[in-house]
Write an enzyme that holds these catalytic residues in place. Structure first.
Site, PDB file in Angstrom:
ATOM      1  N   ARG A 131      11.707  -5.404  -6.425  1.00 38.51           N
ATOM      2  CA  ARG A 131      10.402  -4.898  -6.849  1.00 38.51           C
ATOM      3  C   ARG A 131      10.520  -4.233  -8.205  1.00 38.51           C
ATOM      4  O   ARG A 131      11.510  -3.575  -8.499  1.00 38.51           O
ATOM      5  CB  ARG A 131       9.858  -3.922  -5.809  1.00 38.51           C
ATOM      6  CG  ARG A 131       9.725  -4.572  -4.438  1.00 38.51           C
ATOM      7  CD  ARG A 131       9.058  -3.643  -3.479  1.00 38.51           C
ATOM      8  NE  ARG A 131       7.740  -3.296  -3.952  1.00 38.51           N
ATOM      9  CZ  ARG A 131       6.635  -3.949  -3.624  1.00 38.51           C
ATOM     10  NH1 ARG A 131       6.706  -4.970  -2.826  1.00 38.51           N
ATOM     11  NH2 ARG A 131       5.469  -3.571  -4.087  1.00 38.51           N
TER      12      ARG A 131
ATOM     13  N   LYS B 235       3.438   4.498   6.082  1.00 38.08           N
ATOM     14  CA  LYS B 235       2.555   3.403   5.710  1.00 38.08           C
ATOM     15  C   LYS B 235       2.103   2.604   6.930  1.00 38.08           C
ATOM     16  O   LYS B 235       1.563   1.512   6.808  1.00 38.08           O
ATOM     17  CB  LYS B 235       3.253   2.531   4.671  1.00 38.08           C
ATOM     18  CG  LYS B 235       3.422   3.324   3.377  1.00 38.08           C
ATOM     19  CD  LYS B 235       3.886   2.485   2.235  1.00 38.08           C
ATOM     20  CE  LYS B 235       5.367   2.270   2.314  1.00 38.08           C
ATOM     21  NZ  LYS B 235       5.860   1.537   1.156  1.00 38.08           N
TER      22      LYS B 235
ATOM     23  N   PRO C 164       0.846  -1.194   0.000  1.00 32.46           N
ATOM     24  CA  PRO C 164       0.000   0.000   0.000  1.00 32.46           C
ATOM     25  C   PRO C 164       0.880   1.243   0.000  1.00 32.46           C
ATOM     26  O   PRO C 164       1.934   1.267   0.630  1.00 32.46           O
ATOM     27  CB  PRO C 164      -0.775  -0.104   1.317  1.00 32.46           C
ATOM     28  CG  PRO C 164      -0.530  -1.460   1.833  1.00 32.46           C
ATOM     29  CD  PRO C 164       0.746  -1.941   1.236  1.00 32.46           C
ATOM     30  N   GLU C 165       0.429   2.236  -0.708  1.00 30.69           N
ATOM     31  CA  GLU C 165       1.158   3.496  -0.726  1.00 30.69           C
ATOM     32  C   GLU C 165       0.676   4.320   0.466  1.00 30.69           C
ATOM     33  O   GLU C 165      -0.361   4.031   1.059  1.00 30.69           O
ATOM     34  CB  GLU C 165       0.861   4.239  -2.019  1.00 30.69           C
ATOM     35  CG  GLU C 165       0.996   3.393  -3.262  1.00 30.69           C
ATOM     36  CD  GLU C 165       2.372   3.445  -3.879  1.00 30.69           C
ATOM     37  OE1 GLU C 165       3.136   4.360  -3.535  1.00 30.69           O
ATOM     38  OE2 GLU C 165       2.691   2.586  -4.696  1.00 30.69           O
TER      39      GLU C 165
END
Ligand SMILES: [Zn+2]
Length: 275
Positions: A262, A51, A2-3
């Protein structure tokens, strides 16, 4: 991952629904907290920190000599799959029951944390031990762009694509924004931080993207909420760059202190060199 903006929205939703409400029952399905009972505690507030999601809990307002516990903070990090949902009595869970990690029951609502990788409970006074390592929070009340820039400049040899995900330098950027920020500032992901003259512009872009998206249901970086292309490059490998038509490429970049690689998407033409 999640950002920061999605954690911000999740946090705002929980805060609106739960602030001031008293817990009737808690059920932790994580071994370290399995015996914890938070009934009687009230939710003071739910706040994001990068986050991380922090739910601050107060002992009952009516002093009870048998209830002399300190204010507590329930910390959760949503990581890849985690989310918090709210349910009315009798409503069916929208996720498999075996992925429930935390269940907090209030009078007419139940907050359920699914697949949350990290759940911790600490005295609120010790909250900094959990999140004190984070850099300036892009969506925080004390956002500090100058400090964020200084943090990056302390790591001149690291690639900007890798450094943007380091929450110790600046908190809130996840994988989607990383690619989009670099596209919008025309930086190749492997550009060394020390070679970026306009580092402040990169940080300003990160701040702008998170702020404009923080209350929106659908994340958009291309500026056109109705477009079929919400992102310039993220997830668009092999497709034409929306600006120049060159094929978007992807690089797998490992974080500095982890094996985790990533995908970072970029346009080899628009983002050819440091600037
Ligand atoms: Zn391009």
């Amino acid at each position: 991952m999640p950002e920061g903006d999605s954690v911000y929205r999740a946090t705002a939703t929980l805060h609106r629904a739960l602030a001031g409400q008293t817990l009737l029952r808690s059920d932790f399905r994580v071994p370290s907290l399995a015996t914890v009972d938070l009934s009687g505690y009230a939710v003071a507030e739910v706040v994001p920190r990068g986050k991380h999601l922090l739910m601050r809990l107060q002992p009952p307002l009516t002093p009870d000599p048998d209830f002399s516990q300190p204010p507590l903070t329930l910390h959760s990090h949503l990581l890849m799959e985690g989310r918090w949902d709210l349910y009315r009595p009798g409503e069916r869970f929208r996720r498999p029951a075996n992925t429930v990690r935390v269940l907090l029951a209030f009078a007419d609502l139940t907050a359920v944390g699914f697949d949350i990788a990290q759940v911790k409970l600490v005295p609120t006074a010790e909250e900094a031990d959990l999140v004190g390592h984070l850099g300036p929070d892009l969506l925080g009340a004390n956002w500090d762009a100058v400090q964020a820039a200084a943090n990056f400049r302390d790591h001149p040899h690291r690639g900007i694509g890798e450094a943007l995900l380091d929450q110790r330098l600046m908190a809130g950027v996840g994988n989607i924004y990383r690619s989009e920020i670099l596209f919008l500032t025309r930086l190749h992901p492997l550009t060394a931080v020390g070679d970026i003259v306009q580092l402040e512009k990169v940080i300003e872009m990160a701040h702008r993207l998170l702020v404009v998206n923080k209350d929106r249901g659908r994340r958009v970086t291309t500026g056109l909420a109705r477009t079929r292309e919400p992102y310039w490059v993220y997830g668009r490998t092999g497709k034409p760059c929306l600006r120049c038509g060159a094929k978007v490429e992807v690089l797998r970049i490992a974080a500095q202190d982890s094996e985790l690689q990533r995908d970072c998407f970029f346009c080899p033409h628009c983002q050819s060199a440091a600037n």
